[in-house]
Scaffold this motif. Structure first.
Motif, PDB file in Angstrom:
ATOM      1  N   ASP A 158     -98.049 -17.422  19.147  1.00  0.00           N
ATOM      2  CA  ASP A 158     -97.652 -16.970  20.478  1.00  0.00           C
ATOM      3  C   ASP A 158     -97.442 -18.171  21.396  1.00  0.00           C
ATOM      4  OD1 ASP A 158     -97.070 -15.409  22.680  1.00  0.00           O
ATOM      5  OD2 ASP A 158     -99.167 -15.068  23.187  1.00  0.00           O
ATOM      6  N   ARG A 206     -94.276 -15.962  34.208  1.00  0.00           N
ATOM      7  CA  ARG A 206     -94.861 -16.062  32.876  1.00  0.00           C
ATOM      8  C   ARG A 206     -93.978 -15.336  31.857  1.00  0.00           C
ATOM      9  NH1 ARG A 206    -100.432 -13.891  33.126  1.00  0.00           N
ATOM     10  NH2 ARG A 206    -100.891 -15.875  34.105  1.00  0.00           N
ATOM     11  N   TYR A 207     -93.856 -15.973  30.696  1.00  0.00           N
ATOM     12  CA  TYR A 207     -93.134 -15.371  29.572  1.00  0.00           C
ATOM     13  C   TYR A 207     -93.936 -15.649  28.311  1.00  0.00           C
ATOM     14  CZ  TYR A 207     -89.662 -14.342  26.038  1.00  0.00           C
ATOM     15  OH  TYR A 207     -89.019 -13.815  24.956  1.00  0.00           O
ATOM     16  N   SER A 208     -94.064 -14.641  27.454  1.00  0.00           N
ATOM     17  CA  SER A 208     -94.817 -14.793  26.218  1.00  0.00           C
ATOM     18  C   SER A 208     -93.953 -14.354  25.038  1.00  0.00           C
ATOM     19  CB  SER A 208     -96.085 -13.948  26.258  1.00  0.00           C
ATOM     20  OG  SER A 208     -96.719 -13.931  24.998  1.00  0.00           O
ATOM     21  N   VAL A 234     -96.611 -19.262  25.148  1.00  0.00           N
ATOM     22  CA  VAL A 234     -96.628 -18.730  26.509  1.00  0.00           C
ATOM     23  C   VAL A 234     -96.058 -19.781  27.443  1.00  0.00           C
ATOM     24  CG1 VAL A 234     -98.055 -17.852  28.390  1.00  0.00           C
ATOM     25  CG2 VAL A 234     -98.628 -17.271  26.023  1.00  0.00           C
ATOM     26  N   GLU A 243     -95.447 -20.732  31.361  1.00  0.00           N
ATOM     27  CA  GLU A 243     -95.861 -20.444  32.736  1.00  0.00           C
ATOM     28  C   GLU A 243     -95.214 -21.453  33.664  1.00  0.00           C
ATOM     29  OE1 GLU A 243    -100.173 -18.286  32.294  1.00  0.00           O
ATOM     30  OE2 GLU A 243    -100.089 -20.227  33.253  1.00  0.00           O
ATOM     31  N   SER A 251     -87.253 -19.448  29.121  1.00  0.00           N
ATOM     32  CA  SER A 251     -87.701 -18.330  28.285  1.00  0.00           C
ATOM     33  C   SER A 251     -86.769 -18.150  27.088  1.00  0.00           C
ATOM     34  CB  SER A 251     -87.802 -17.037  29.096  1.00  0.00           C
ATOM     35  OG  SER A 251     -86.544 -16.426  29.293  1.00  0.00           O
ATOM     36  N   ALA A 272     -95.050 -13.249  22.446  1.00  0.00           N
ATOM     37  CA  ALA A 272     -95.693 -12.053  21.894  1.00  0.00           C
ATOM     38  C   ALA A 272     -95.131 -10.772  22.497  1.00  0.00           C
ATOM     39  CB  ALA A 272     -97.199 -12.113  22.126  1.00  0.00           C
ATOM     40  N   ASP A 273     -94.539 -10.854  23.676  1.00  0.00           N
ATOM     41  CA  ASP A 273     -93.905  -9.709  24.340  1.00  0.00           C
ATOM     42  C   ASP A 273     -92.517 -10.167  24.775  1.00  0.00           C
ATOM     43  OD1 ASP A 273     -93.394  -7.291  25.531  1.00  0.00           O
ATOM     44  OD2 ASP A 273     -94.895  -7.491  27.107  1.00  0.00           O
TER      45      ASP A 273
END
Length: 137
Positions: free
Chosen positions: A2, A28-30, A4, A6, A111, A32-33
């Motif tokens: 993952d 924020r961008y992950s 992330v 920020e 992102s 995982a999502d």
């Protein structure tokens, strides 16, 4: 794995008195999502004194940078060539937050460096969501 992303951001809260107040936020961008982005506002900005996190589609952010977009709780639209307004609806009311478009664009590009558009694998996120919803049943 993952990843992330920020990014701190400064913005302006547009008040009902036609004033604007400076606010800080974290974009924020992950991985995982991969379809979502988050904007986190610190406790001193919210009405209830708690951190406020808004999660919405990354695609909505992209659309809203060039034309009005959104329905429901989140709306985004350009406000001239240099600003973008995010409108958040919640039970206590609504908040209008104005960001520099360049900050949001830079975050969006970063992102896409993490997960390219069209390459989002939603399988793991869907599995976690279903597990959470059904409690591991």
């Amino acid at each position: 794995m993952d990843i992330v992303l920020e990014q701190p951001a400064r913005a302006r809260l547009i008040t009902s008195e036609s004033q604007d107040l400076p606010v800080s936020a974290t974009l924020r961008y992950s991985a995982a999502d991969p379809l979502a982005v988050e904007i986190v506002f610190p406790p001193e900005v919210s009405l209830d004194g708690n951190t406020a996190t808004w999660i919405f589609a990354r695609e909505l952010l992209e659309e809203g940078l060039s034309a009005p977009a959104g329905s429901g709780d989140v709306h985004i639209w350009p406000c001239g060539p240099e600003r973008t307004v995010l409108e958040f609806h919640a039970l206590p009311g609504l908040a209008l937050i104005q960001f520099d478009t360049a900050i949001l664009s830079r975050f969006l590009l970063r992102s896409y460096a993490v997960v390219a558009a069209g390459r989002e694998d939603v399988g793991p996120a869907l599995e976690r969501g279903l597990t959470s919803l059904f409690g591991g049943v």
